[in-house]
Motif scaffolding. Structure first.
Motif, PDB file in Angstrom:
ATOM      1  N   UNK A 312       0.852  -1.194   0.000  1.00 50.44           N
ATOM      2  CA  UNK A 312       0.000   0.000   0.000  1.00 50.44           C
ATOM      3  C   UNK A 312       0.885   1.241   0.000  1.00 50.44           C
ATOM      4  N   UNK A 313       0.627   2.161  -0.928  1.00 46.27           N
ATOM      5  CA  UNK A 313       1.488   3.321  -1.093  1.00 46.27           C
ATOM      6  C   UNK A 313       1.021   4.547  -0.324  1.00 46.27           C
ATOM      7  N   UNK A 314      -0.176   4.533   0.240  1.00 46.26           N
ATOM      8  CA  UNK A 314      -0.729   5.713   0.898  1.00 46.26           C
ATOM      9  C   UNK A 314       0.096   6.116   2.110  1.00 46.26           C
ATOM     10  N   UNK A 315       0.277   7.430   2.284  1.00 47.64           N
ATOM     11  CA  UNK A 315       0.898   7.967   3.479  1.00 47.64           C
ATOM     12  C   UNK A 315      -0.212   8.216   4.500  1.00 47.64           C
ATOM     13  N   UNK A 316      -0.335   7.325   5.477  1.00 44.61           N
ATOM     14  CA  UNK A 316      -1.469   7.337   6.395  1.00 44.61           C
ATOM     15  C   UNK A 316      -1.154   8.044   7.704  1.00 44.61           C
ATOM     16  N   UNK A 317      -0.292   9.022   7.683  1.00 44.09           N
ATOM     17  CA  UNK A 317       0.013   9.804   8.882  1.00 44.09           C
ATOM     18  C   UNK A 317       0.520  11.172   8.454  1.00 44.09           C
ATOM     19  N   UNK A 318       0.399  12.134   9.356  1.00 43.95           N
ATOM     20  CA  UNK A 318       0.864  13.489   9.068  1.00 43.95           C
ATOM     21  C   UNK A 318       1.367  14.128  10.352  1.00 43.95           C
ATOM     22  N   UNK A 319       2.265  15.089  10.205  1.00 41.95           N
ATOM     23  CA  UNK A 319       2.798  15.839  11.332  1.00 41.95           C
ATOM     24  C   UNK A 319       2.100  17.193  11.389  1.00 41.95           C
ATOM     25  N   UNK A 320       1.528  17.518  12.551  1.00 48.31           N
ATOM     26  CA  UNK A 320       0.898  18.822  12.756  1.00 48.31           C
ATOM     27  C   UNK A 320       1.944  19.770  13.335  1.00 48.31           C
ATOM     28  N   UNK A 321       2.227  20.888  12.661  1.00 53.54           N
ATOM     29  CA  UNK A 321       3.222  21.819  13.203  1.00 53.54           C
ATOM     30  C   UNK A 321       2.804  22.312  14.584  1.00 53.54           C
ATOM     31  N   UNK A 322       3.778  22.528  15.434  1.00 55.61           N
ATOM     32  CA  UNK A 322       3.512  23.008  16.780  1.00 55.61           C
ATOM     33  C   UNK A 322       4.778  22.947  17.605  1.00 55.61           C
ATOM     34  N   UNK A 323       4.674  23.263  18.871  1.00 57.26           N
ATOM     35  CA  UNK A 323       5.817  23.246  19.768  1.00 57.26           C
ATOM     36  C   UNK A 323       5.452  22.461  21.026  1.00 57.26           C
ATOM     37  N   UNK A 324       5.709  21.141  21.031  1.00 56.17           N
ATOM     38  CA  UNK A 324       6.290  20.341  19.946  1.00 56.17           C
ATOM     39  C   UNK A 324       5.243  19.934  18.920  1.00 56.17           C
ATOM     40  N   UNK A 325       5.669  19.387  17.782  1.00 59.30           N
ATOM     41  CA  UNK A 325       4.709  18.935  16.770  1.00 59.30           C
ATOM     42  C   UNK A 325       3.871  17.768  17.290  1.00 59.30           C
ATOM     43  N   UNK A 326       2.682  17.614  16.710  1.00 61.02           N
ATOM     44  CA  UNK A 326       1.804  16.489  17.029  1.00 61.02           C
ATOM     45  C   UNK A 326       1.789  15.518  15.859  1.00 61.02           C
ATOM     46  N   UNK A 327       1.350  14.302  16.111  1.00 60.01           N
ATOM     47  CA  UNK A 327       1.274  13.264  15.090  1.00 60.01           C
ATOM     48  C   UNK A 327      -0.181  12.859  14.901  1.00 60.01           C
ATOM     49  N   UNK A 328      -0.605  12.779  13.638  1.00 54.97           N
ATOM     50  CA  UNK A 328      -1.964  12.351  13.310  1.00 54.97           C
ATOM     51  C   UNK A 328      -1.860  11.046  12.543  1.00 54.97           C
ATOM     52  N   UNK A 337      -9.194   8.868  13.339  1.00 55.54           N
ATOM     53  CA  UNK A 337      -7.836   9.378  13.435  1.00 55.54           C
ATOM     54  C   UNK A 337      -7.573   9.807  14.870  1.00 55.54           C
ATOM     55  N   UNK A 338      -6.335   9.645  15.311  1.00 52.87           N
ATOM     56  CA  UNK A 338      -5.912  10.123  16.620  1.00 52.87           C
ATOM     57  C   UNK A 338      -4.923  11.259  16.428  1.00 52.87           C
ATOM     58  N   UNK A 339      -5.117  12.351  17.163  1.00 49.99           N
ATOM     59  CA  UNK A 339      -4.153  13.449  17.208  1.00 49.99           C
ATOM     60  C   UNK A 339      -3.358  13.267  18.491  1.00 49.99           C
ATOM     61  N   UNK A 340      -2.093  12.882  18.358  1.00 50.58           N
ATOM     62  CA  UNK A 340      -1.272  12.501  19.498  1.00 50.58           C
ATOM     63  C   UNK A 340      -0.232  13.556  19.826  1.00 50.58           C
ATOM     64  N   UNK A 341      -0.107  13.856  21.102  1.00 48.51           N
ATOM     65  CA  UNK A 341       1.042  14.591  21.606  1.00 48.51           C
ATOM     66  C   UNK A 341       2.026  13.577  22.163  1.00 48.51           C
ATOM     67  N   UNK A 342       3.278  13.682  21.755  1.00 50.37           N
ATOM     68  CA  UNK A 342       4.334  12.790  22.243  1.00 50.37           C
ATOM     69  C   UNK A 342       5.317  13.547  23.125  1.00 50.37           C
ATOM     70  N   UNK A 343       4.863  14.673  23.677  1.00 47.23           N
ATOM     71  CA  UNK A 343       5.734  15.471  24.531  1.00 47.23           C
ATOM     72  C   UNK A 343       6.166  14.649  25.736  1.00 47.23           C
ATOM     73  N   UNK A 344       7.442  14.638  25.983  1.00 47.16           N
ATOM     74  CA  UNK A 344       7.962  13.826  27.066  1.00 47.16           C
ATOM     75  C   UNK A 344       8.232  12.390  26.684  1.00 47.16           C
ATOM     76  N   UNK A 345       7.877  12.005  25.448  1.00 51.14           N
ATOM     77  CA  UNK A 345       8.193  10.673  24.971  1.00 51.14           C
ATOM     78  C   UNK A 345       7.096   9.656  25.109  1.00 51.14           C
TER      79      UNK A 345
END
Length: 387
Positions: A312-328, A337-345
């Motif tokens: 499957x060639x689809x890119x099924x995720x994106x980075x939301x700009x921010x400080x820090x960036x979020x992952x969708x 879809x989940x909008x995830x903050x990974x701040x702190x790991x």
């Protein structure tokens, strides 16, 4: 309730780290309370979407600079004395197409605008994704003078779709200013994946890791295991430095090769990290890898997410700009879809976006507030994320 049970099971299950040189950090599980949700609303398009490209892709950049769209200008000001100014650089756009049509979606202020374009026009731009010599149907990564793509299609080790025998890296060299036109010199290096391995059918990525340019790709060890690999140049040599594979994760088991979800400083520590998804849709595990000292270390992994299946060639995720960036990215089953903050790991689900049909053709962020997703039924849906 299912999410609570999954989180509890993840807490009780033993964690095994296969990398002898990597240390898996102990992380706190996200709160079990249900996150806020916003709906994804389908857009009205006169065709079924079968392909999608987001901002930064070769197709989106080509379309944005082709003259197909009106000149981008800043939004009107409340002060009539301030005339709108042209926006510098290529406009962020999402490009979709399918049988019978194509469309370019962009922002006009805070509103989405759709420009219909013939599918054959967009397919012409899409042809540039695969340069001469690349694996047919594969996508090139490009960042400034650097480009990377898969070469040497091979059916070894199971013959999965899109796999390759080589990763070719091309780099344009600087040229001094002269009165006469000169050909821009380009250095080319083709890397091999290693014994009994091939490059999996995943598009390479280009990013800054450890303060220098790096190419990230995926290798496969047969049909059941895959690894992330990082290619960099030898920083100890100023001239004639060659690209080589300098870091590799341990083989990861899964029915589909690893896929890179995003590369950004997700944890807020300043250095870029690689978010990846292993295993097929419905069994996906999100991983966060950190680069340092010429090695990749796994800082955590969390079940309940989905990545692209094999081939499957689809890119099924994106980075939301921010400080820090979020992952969708899609949750397991791709129904949201989940909008995830990974701040702190560690991931915290800040927002959930239920979908009217499973995610299929791509996920893209037009801005920190606007997310688009291609659906399995051929529709394109949009969601607005609160700042």
């Amino acid at each position: 309730m299912c999410d609570r049970r999954a989180a509890l099971a993840a807490l009780l299950a033993p964690t095994t780290l296969r990398a002898p040189t990597a240390l898996l950090a102990l992380v706190a599980l996200p709160a079990l309370a249900e996150p806020a949700s916003v709906p994804a609303e389908p857009l009205d398009l006169p065709f079924r979407v079968t392909a999608m490209r987001g901002p930064g892709s070769e197709v989106a950049l080509a379309v944005a600079t082709s003259g197909l769209l009106p000149v981008a200008r800043a939004g009107a000001s409340a002060d009539p004395k301030l005339a709108p100014k042209a926006i510098e650089g290529p406009r962020p756009v999402v490009v979709v197409w399918g049988e019978g049509g194509g469309a370019v979606i962009h922002l006009d202020g805070e509103s989405l605008r759709t420009t219909l374009v013939g599918a054959e026009v967009i397919e012409g731009f899409a042809a540039a994704e695969s340069p001469r010599g690349a694996v047919p149907g594969s996508r090139m990564a490009q960042d400034g003078p650097l480009s990377a793509y898969l070469t040497g299609p091979t059916r070894a080790l199971g013959g999965a779709p899109g796999q390759a025998a080589g990763l070719t890296i091309r780099e344009r060299q600087p040229v001094g200013v002269t009165a006469e036109p000169r050909t821009v010199p380009v250095t080319t290096k083709t890397l091999t994946p290693g014994p009994d391995q091939v490059f999996a059918g995943r598009a390479p990525r280009i990013a800054q890791l450890d303060g220098r340019p790096a190419v990230i790709a995926v290798t496969a060890q047969g049909a059941a295991e895959s690894s992330l690999v990082v290619a960099t140049k030898d920083s100890s040599k100023e001239k004639g430095a060659a690209w080589s594979l300098t870091a590799r994760t341990p083989p990861q088991a899964g029915g589909a090769p690893l896929s890179v979800a995003g590369i950004a400083a997700f944890s807020g520590a300043g250095a870029s990290e690689i978010a990846a998804v292993r295993a097929p849709d419905g069994e996906g595990v999100l991983q966060l890898w950190r680069s340092g000292g010429g090695a990749l270390s796994l800082s955590g992994e969390w079940p309940g997410y989905a990545g692209p299946a094999a081939g499957e060639e689809a890119q099924l995720a994106a980075v939301l700009p921010g400080d820090p960036p979020a992952l969708v990215l899609p949750r397991a089953g791709r129904g949201a879809l989940a909008v995830l903050s990974l701040k702190g790991g560690a991931p915290v689900e800040r927002l959930r976006i239920p979908l009217p049909a499973p995610a299929a053709h791509g996920v893209a962020a037009l801005s920190p507030k606007r997310i688009l997703v291609g659906l399995s039924d051929g529709r394109l849906a949009a969601a607005t994320v609160a700042p």
